[in-house]
Design an enzyme around this catalytic site. Structure first.
Site, PDB file in Angstrom:
ATOM      1  N   ASP A 204     -11.309  -9.021  11.373  1.00  0.00           N
ATOM      2  CA  ASP A 204     -10.827  -9.245  13.212  1.00  0.00           C
ATOM      3  C   ASP A 204     -12.023  -8.276  13.317  1.00  0.00           C
ATOM      4  O   ASP A 204     -13.619  -7.992  12.848  1.00  0.00           O
ATOM      5  CB  ASP A 204      -9.605  -8.182  13.502  1.00  0.00           C
ATOM      6  CG  ASP A 204     -10.044  -6.732  13.540  1.00  0.00           C
ATOM      7  OD1 ASP A 204     -10.875  -5.876  12.926  1.00  0.00           O
ATOM      8  OD2 ASP A 204      -8.863  -5.954  13.402  1.00  0.00           O
ATOM      9  N   ASP A 206     -13.290  -6.034  16.919  1.00  0.00           N
ATOM     10  CA  ASP A 206     -12.913  -4.679  17.339  1.00  0.00           C
ATOM     11  C   ASP A 206     -13.313  -4.601  18.558  1.00  0.00           C
ATOM     12  O   ASP A 206     -14.868  -4.365  18.607  1.00  0.00           O
ATOM     13  CB  ASP A 206     -12.667  -3.561  16.973  1.00  0.00           C
ATOM     14  CG  ASP A 206     -11.331  -3.944  15.847  1.00  0.00           C
ATOM     15  OD1 ASP A 206     -10.561  -3.908  16.097  1.00  0.00           O
ATOM     16  OD2 ASP A 206     -11.874  -3.457  13.737  1.00  0.00           O
ATOM     17  N   ASP A 302      -9.248  -7.037  17.992  1.00  0.00           N
ATOM     18  CA  ASP A 302      -8.367  -5.802  18.677  1.00  0.00           C
ATOM     19  C   ASP A 302      -9.110  -5.445  20.688  1.00  0.00           C
ATOM     20  O   ASP A 302     -10.681  -5.348  20.066  1.00  0.00           O
ATOM     21  CB  ASP A 302      -8.136  -5.043  18.132  1.00  0.00           C
ATOM     22  CG  ASP A 302      -7.566  -5.282  16.847  1.00  0.00           C
ATOM     23  OD1 ASP A 302      -6.391  -6.087  17.192  1.00  0.00           O
ATOM     24  OD2 ASP A 302      -7.476  -4.286  16.120  1.00  0.00           O
TER      25      ASP A 302
HETATM   26  P1  TTP Z   1      -9.087  -2.526  11.957  1.00  0.00           P
HETATM   27  O1  TTP Z   1      -9.861  -2.682  12.533  1.00  0.00           O
HETATM   28  O2  TTP Z   1      -7.846  -2.605  10.511  1.00  0.00           O
HETATM   29  O3  TTP Z   1     -10.213  -1.892  10.511  1.00  0.00           O
HETATM   30  P2  TTP Z   1     -12.161  -2.166  10.181  1.00  0.00           P
HETATM   31  O4  TTP Z   1     -12.060  -2.787  11.717  1.00  0.00           O
HETATM   32  O5  TTP Z   1     -12.508  -0.833   9.702  1.00  0.00           O
HETATM   33  O6  TTP Z   1     -12.136  -3.347   9.050  1.00  0.00           O
HETATM   34  P3  TTP Z   1     -11.888  -4.812   9.222  1.00  0.00           P
HETATM   35  O7  TTP Z   1     -13.290  -4.904   8.794  1.00  0.00           O
HETATM   36  O8  TTP Z   1     -10.683  -4.766   7.877  1.00  0.00           O
HETATM   37  O9  TTP Z   1     -11.282  -5.403  10.719  1.00  0.00           O
HETATM   38  O10 TTP Z   1      -9.307  -0.486  12.287  1.00  0.00           O
HETATM   39  C1  TTP Z   1     -10.870  -0.232  12.995  1.00  0.00           C
HETATM   40  C2  TTP Z   1     -10.432   1.502  13.060  1.00  0.00           C
HETATM   41  O11 TTP Z   1      -9.025   1.266  14.640  1.00  0.00           O
HETATM   42  C3  TTP Z   1      -9.691   2.054  12.434  1.00  0.00           C
HETATM   43  O12 TTP Z   1     -10.857   2.991  11.933  1.00  0.00           O
HETATM   44  C4  TTP Z   1      -8.152   2.348  11.902  1.00  0.00           C
HETATM   45  C5  TTP Z   1      -8.288   2.302  14.442  1.00  0.00           C
HETATM   46  N1  TTP Z   1      -7.478   1.762  14.313  1.00  0.00           N
HETATM   47  C6  TTP Z   1      -6.741   2.837  15.744  1.00  0.00           C
HETATM   48  O13 TTP Z   1      -7.157   3.931  15.903  1.00  0.00           O
HETATM   49  N2  TTP Z   1      -5.179   2.859  16.246  1.00  0.00           N
HETATM   50  C7  TTP Z   1      -4.735   1.512  15.593  1.00  0.00           C
HETATM   51  O14 TTP Z   1      -3.378   1.582  16.131  1.00  0.00           O
HETATM   52  C8  TTP Z   1      -5.620   0.572  14.622  1.00  0.00           C
HETATM   53  C9  TTP Z   1      -4.807  -1.028  14.442  1.00  0.00           C
HETATM   54  C10 TTP Z   1      -6.560   1.481  14.235  1.00  0.00           C
HETATM   55 MN    MN Z   2     -11.770  -4.232  12.223  1.00  0.00          MN
HETATM   56 MN    MN Z   3      -9.032  -3.972  14.210  1.00  0.00          MN
END
Ligand code: TTP
Ligand code: MN
Ligand code: MN
Ligand code: MN
Length: 378
Positions: A204, A206, A302
């Protein structure tokens, strides 16, 4: 590294937040195996076992050379009996029988496929499997009751399960910037998550959004979402309101990774147009060949909004990796009698909140060397 019987012996600190973990990994065969067992444990509601495998894999990720001999692992932290057995199996036989049989197991395959649906967690997947549902066709045939997220997840299954490239993340970043500039000039957008750590692809994208003037960010998310919706960028969104109150919530709970920011889980519609405008794809005009070809893809995005006073904590908490975050909180609690969340750092000894305006300050409060995002890939 010290020399002992002609094999290199490694020395590694025990918390991942004390280590520099880049994306360069000389032991991918071993770490992929342990990560798969971690994933299987997590999907089977065995969180403790999952964390143990994640910690073991993270230790191997920082080793400067491929492991070739079990004696090299002597004295390393976080390598439990089970992980050592898996490593030994791979070093001696080229593969781990446990990993191979897990990969082949109908249950694991079904859990993967079903939790690949956005909005479906391990619990739901497990219930469906017990009802005899193992794949998407069986799920569709059984006409299950799905919530809005799950319906979007099923509809855009292939897109959502296709990795997001950095170029796509940047194109979405431009759209988010445009949205934010339109509804609150001066607000700032920061790429967080895996892409901030330098990953070249992710599941995703973020973003963390704030405004330099405290309070101006209140109510911002619904405005951003409305703008994005009016421009046709959202296939799905669910916004949750900020519910964090320092006075009411008390100290950040050490082992909780939930936070209470205003946030939005969404599925973006990213068209070729945006990628082109972001300068990512060759300029081209729609042609007859486009007939029937889909000119957009769905991407999980996100969004999080934080007040500027909590920005450094939010940035640190949302940059990841998940294991790095978990280890930071464990370090804070177990080594410093402090409590770290994505909102605040509470010092249990001084009984006070420690302020910070940068990630560097938070590491300093925690008595840790600063680790930049690109070295938090534990
Ligand atoms: P993710 O987007 O799940 O993971 P990522 O970006 O490290 O890897 P990917 O490439 O698979 O997307 O989460 C990003 C960060 O956000 C992770 O350190 C945890 C944090 N987080 C929160 O703090 N609260 C939440 O509810 C969620 C879903 C994530
Ligand atoms: Mn992510
Ligand atoms: Mn995420
Ligand atoms: Mn604990």
């Amino acid at each position: 590294p010290t020399n002992e019987a002609e094999v290199e012996v490694f020395s590694v600190p025990s918390y991942a937040c004390q280590r520099r973990t880049t994306l360069e990994n000389r032991n991918t065969v071993l770490t992929d195996a342990l990560s798969l067992l971690a994933e299987n444990a997590e999907l089977s509601a065995e969180e403790g076992r999952g964390v143990a495998f994640r910690r073991a894999a993270a230790v191997l990720k920082v080793l400067p050379e491929p492991v070739t001999d079990m004696t090299q692992l002597r004295g390393l932290p976080c390598l439990g009996e089970h992980s050592l057995r898996v490593i030994k199996d791979i070093l001696e036989n080229g593969a781990s029988s446990e990993v191979e049989s897990t990969k082949q197991s109908e249950r694991f395959k079904a859990l993967k496929v079903l939790t690949g649906i956005f909005g479906v967690g391990a619990k739901t997947a497990d219930r469906w499997i017990r009802e005899g549902i193992h794949d998407l066709q069986q799920l569709k045939d059984s006409r299950p009751t799905l919530n809005r997220a799950q319906r979007a997840g099923l509809e855009h299954y292939d897109d959502i399960n296709q990795p997001v490239s950095k170029a796509e993340a940047d194109a979405i970043g431009q759209v988010v910037e445009e949205a934010v500039a339109a509804v609150l000039p001066g607000a700032q957008v920061t790429l967080i998550g895996g892409f901030r750590r330098g990953k070249l692809s992710g599941h995703d994208v973020d973003f963390l959004i704030t405004h330099p003037e405290e309070g101006r960010e209140v109510g911002l998310m619904p405005k951003i979402v409305s703008w994005l919706e009016s421009q046709g960028f959202l296939l799905y969104q669910k916004t949750t309101r900020n519910s964090y109150l320092e006075s009411e919530d008390g100290p950040a709970r050490p082992c909780s990774n939930m936070d209470r920011f205003e946030r939005c889980f969404s599925v973006f519609k990213l068209s070729e147009d945006e990628k082109r405008r972001a300068g990512q794809t060759q300029s081209r005009h729609a042609s007859a060949e486009d007939g029937g070809r889909k000119l957009w893809r769905a991407v999980r995005v996100d969004l999080v909004v934080s007040p500027i006073s909590q920005f450094a904590f939010a940035l640190l908490g949302w940059t990841g990796s998940k294991l790095f975050e978990r280890e930071l909180r464990r370090w804070a609690g177990h080594e410093k009698t402090m409590s770290l969340s994505s909102h605040a750092l509470y010092d249990g000894t001084q009984r006070t909140y420690l302020r910070a305006t940068s990630e560097e300050e938070i590491f300093a409060h925690l008595g840790l060397d600063y680790i930049p995002p690109s070295e938090r890939n534990a």
